[in-house]
Design a protein around this motif. Sequence first.
Motif, PDB file in Angstrom:
ATOM      1  N   ALA A 208       1.797  18.966  -3.907  1.00 34.64           N
ATOM      2  CA  ALA A 208       2.951  19.795  -4.021  1.00 34.64           C
ATOM      3  C   ALA A 208       3.321  20.355  -5.431  1.00 34.64           C
ATOM      4  CB  ALA A 208       4.101  18.777  -3.623  1.00 34.64           C
ATOM      5  N   ALA A 209       2.664  19.433  -6.526  1.00 34.06           N
ATOM      6  CA  ALA A 209       3.268  19.689  -7.929  1.00 34.06           C
ATOM      7  C   ALA A 209       2.338  20.136  -8.864  1.00 34.06           C
ATOM      8  CB  ALA A 209       4.090  18.651  -8.537  1.00 34.06           C
ATOM      9  N   ALA A 210       0.824  20.219  -8.125  1.00 28.60           N
ATOM     10  CA  ALA A 210      -0.209  20.607  -9.080  1.00 28.60           C
ATOM     11  C   ALA A 210      -1.016  21.502  -8.181  1.00 28.60           C
ATOM     12  CB  ALA A 210      -1.246  19.284  -9.456  1.00 28.60           C
ATOM     13  N   PRO A 211      -1.831  22.332  -8.989  1.00 28.20           N
ATOM     14  CA  PRO A 211      -2.708  23.393  -8.397  1.00 28.20           C
ATOM     15  C   PRO A 211      -3.781  23.036  -7.573  1.00 28.20           C
ATOM     16  CG  PRO A 211      -2.343  24.128 -10.603  1.00 28.20           C
ATOM     17  CD  PRO A 211      -1.914  22.389 -10.477  1.00 28.20           C
ATOM     18  N   ALA A 212      -4.314  21.692  -7.883  1.00 23.88           N
ATOM     19  CA  ALA A 212      -5.531  21.106  -7.087  1.00 23.88           C
ATOM     20  C   ALA A 212      -5.427  19.661  -7.237  1.00 23.88           C
ATOM     21  CB  ALA A 212      -6.734  21.828  -7.817  1.00 23.88           C
ATOM     22  N   MET A 213      -6.212  19.088  -6.255  1.00 17.96           N
ATOM     23  CA  MET A 213      -6.451  17.671  -6.291  1.00 17.96           C
ATOM     24  C   MET A 213      -7.764  17.466  -6.293  1.00 17.96           C
ATOM     25  SD  MET A 213      -5.225  14.913  -3.345  1.00 17.96           S
ATOM     26  CE  MET A 213      -6.016  13.481  -3.153  1.00 17.96           C
ATOM     27  N   ASN A 250     -15.094  17.804  -2.699  1.00 24.60           N
ATOM     28  CA  ASN A 250     -14.448  17.147  -3.731  1.00 24.60           C
ATOM     29  C   ASN A 250     -13.117  17.474  -4.424  1.00 24.60           C
ATOM     30  OD1 ASN A 250     -17.528  16.485  -4.146  1.00 24.60           O
ATOM     31  ND2 ASN A 250     -16.402  14.706  -4.823  1.00 24.60           N
ATOM     32  N   ALA A 251     -12.275  18.181  -3.415  1.00 27.68           N
ATOM     33  CA  ALA A 251     -11.081  18.905  -3.855  1.00 27.68           C
ATOM     34  C   ALA A 251     -10.285  19.213  -2.710  1.00 27.68           C
ATOM     35  CB  ALA A 251     -11.242  20.189  -4.717  1.00 27.68           C
ATOM     36  N   ALA A 252      -8.786  19.557  -2.989  1.00 20.53           N
ATOM     37  CA  ALA A 252      -7.958  19.975  -1.907  1.00 20.53           C
ATOM     38  C   ALA A 252      -6.966  20.717  -2.814  1.00 20.53           C
ATOM     39  CB  ALA A 252      -7.541  18.636  -1.396  1.00 20.53           C
ATOM     40  N   PHE A 253      -6.641  22.088  -1.844  1.00 21.87           N
ATOM     41  CA  PHE A 253      -5.517  22.717  -2.409  1.00 21.87           C
ATOM     42  C   PHE A 253      -4.431  22.818  -1.257  1.00 21.87           C
ATOM     43  CE2 PHE A 253      -9.691  23.748  -4.099  1.00 21.87           C
ATOM     44  CZ  PHE A 253      -9.800  23.700  -5.125  1.00 21.87           C
ATOM     45  N   PHE A 254      -3.262  22.996  -1.761  1.00 23.36           N
ATOM     46  CA  PHE A 254      -2.147  23.368  -0.978  1.00 23.36           C
ATOM     47  C   PHE A 254      -1.894  25.003  -1.306  1.00 23.36           C
ATOM     48  CE2 PHE A 254       2.199  23.589   1.004  1.00 23.36           C
ATOM     49  CZ  PHE A 254       1.846  23.277   2.022  1.00 23.36           C
ATOM     50  N   VAL A 255      -2.202  25.866  -0.184  1.00 24.42           N
ATOM     51  CA  VAL A 255      -2.156  27.280  -0.812  1.00 24.42           C
ATOM     52  C   VAL A 255      -0.938  27.823   0.071  1.00 24.42           C
ATOM     53  CG1 VAL A 255      -3.575  29.389  -0.496  1.00 24.42           C
ATOM     54  CG2 VAL A 255      -4.926  27.043  -0.897  1.00 24.42           C
ATOM     55  N   MET A 256       0.008  28.589  -0.771  1.00 21.12           N
ATOM     56  CA  MET A 256       1.272  28.864  -0.182  1.00 21.12           C
ATOM     57  C   MET A 256       0.770  30.389   0.226  1.00 21.12           C
ATOM     58  SD  MET A 256       3.171  26.720  -0.901  1.00 21.12           S
ATOM     59  CE  MET A 256       4.723  27.761   0.000  1.00 21.12           C
ATOM     60  N   MET A 342      -6.704  29.332 -17.472  1.00 21.72           N
ATOM     61  CA  MET A 342      -7.595  28.569 -16.706  1.00 21.72           C
ATOM     62  C   MET A 342      -7.356  26.864 -16.821  1.00 21.72           C
ATOM     63  SD  MET A 342     -11.180  30.826 -16.784  1.00 21.72           S
ATOM     64  CE  MET A 342     -11.814  29.995 -15.037  1.00 21.72           C
ATOM     65  N   LYS A 343      -7.069  26.488 -17.824  1.00 24.10           N
ATOM     66  CA  LYS A 343      -6.695  25.096 -17.892  1.00 24.10           C
ATOM     67  C   LYS A 343      -5.307  24.910 -17.377  1.00 24.10           C
ATOM     68  CE  LYS A 343      -7.110  23.416 -21.916  1.00 24.10           C
ATOM     69  NZ  LYS A 343      -7.028  23.138 -23.313  1.00 24.10           N
ATOM     70  N   GLY A 344      -4.437  25.742 -17.380  1.00 26.99           N
ATOM     71  CA  GLY A 344      -3.302  25.600 -16.882  1.00 26.99           C
ATOM     72  C   GLY A 344      -3.241  25.710 -15.355  1.00 26.99           C
ATOM     73  N   TRP A 345      -4.243  26.299 -14.720  1.00 29.85           N
ATOM     74  CA  TRP A 345      -4.222  26.119 -13.323  1.00 29.85           C
ATOM     75  C   TRP A 345      -5.433  25.223 -12.593  1.00 29.85           C
ATOM     76  CZ3 TRP A 345      -0.853  28.105  -9.714  1.00 29.85           C
ATOM     77  CH2 TRP A 345       0.237  28.763 -10.435  1.00 29.85           C
ATOM     78  N   MET A 346      -5.658  24.441 -13.750  1.00 30.66           N
ATOM     79  CA  MET A 346      -6.982  23.479 -13.490  1.00 30.66           C
ATOM     80  C   MET A 346      -8.311  23.970 -12.997  1.00 30.66           C
ATOM     81  SD  MET A 346      -4.291  20.420 -11.679  1.00 30.66           S
ATOM     82  CE  MET A 346      -5.720  19.188 -11.433  1.00 30.66           C
TER      83      MET A 346
END
Length: 380
Positions: A208-213, A250-256, A342-346
Amino acid sequence: MEAAKTLMEHCWIDKKKNRELYAKVRKELPRCQKFFREQLGWALVNNERILKAEKIPAHAESYMGITEFTEVRDYCIFCAVLIFLEDKEDQEQFLLSELVDMLELQLKDVIPVDWTMFTHRKSLVRVLQFCEARGLVEVYEGKSEGLGSTMEQEVLYENTGLSRYMAVNFPYGLSEFHSWKDFEKEPADGDGTDRGHYRINRVYRQLAAAPAMYWNRADDPDGIYLKNQRQWIQKNMKDYLGGELHVHKNAAFFVMEDGNCFGERHPREAMLPELVLVFCRRIREMAEKGVWERRPDERIPVSCDTFRQALLECRKEYGKAWSKEYREMEEGKLAEAVLSYMKGWMMVEEQGEQILICPAAGKTEGCYPEDFQIKENGHE
């Protein structure tokens, strides 16, 4: 759903400043209280003054700082200001000189402050302007920005009382904490049920609070929980926030969904996000061709020089479509701007002289029309 999104997007909703929004969200609040309490593990502040979700992240990230602050000193001064305001009554007025004297006393054993130095005065200005913007204080006479040139002026402030809601109330003591990493540790005295709830909260918070997991191992407990419960997680997140859950190796994203976003978003209509999209396509091409080797955890390690050279080649090919600022920007500054974004968006992580390109860099990409070069040459 709108109430949850509004609470996510705002630091808080001040009834005095936005009575209509306050009333709307408070009316819908019972519908999303369970989601905040059980899935996210966040407390809700609900009183006649403000509405607020105390948003504690799963993991600390550099982009989560206060964007107006540029120095560690800013944060130290801000914390000291909150301590000062805690002893003030609502609507109690105070002078700048009174505040400054207290700041020197509070900070003497933490960080040195010297108001004769321009950089120190600018830190104070940034903090005071942030306090004004957030409604923690109101200026009755004078201007805070004038402190950047001299401390020989007086400013009269009034405490609004909102400062008491600024700091998060943690359900445990912090006296033994020595690093930000201590906030991410699971409670040592909790039983299996507590650890299970902590894991649930951690996964939902990250989505919910980060661009990626991200996770690096197949036996990562958060990754296992996410994959096993993806249907329920997708349902809960969509019901309250909208969007879709995308799960990868190895990753998950909640895409709006487009037109249903809240907060900052990527991509957006601006030059820097646009050129990052084009650069991400170049990164993907390099990986697919085997020029850049992808690790088992889906990350791509490259040297800083290799990263910079690829970006410059991208500018050489597509620079005519970029704004003059980025088309003519000095090479080092261009690389720094792109890397910071790019760092800010992981999308990337820095590790010494190496850059790790993360899966988020391959999640979104962009390209110009195939006849782009022909059109450009036709205009010349």
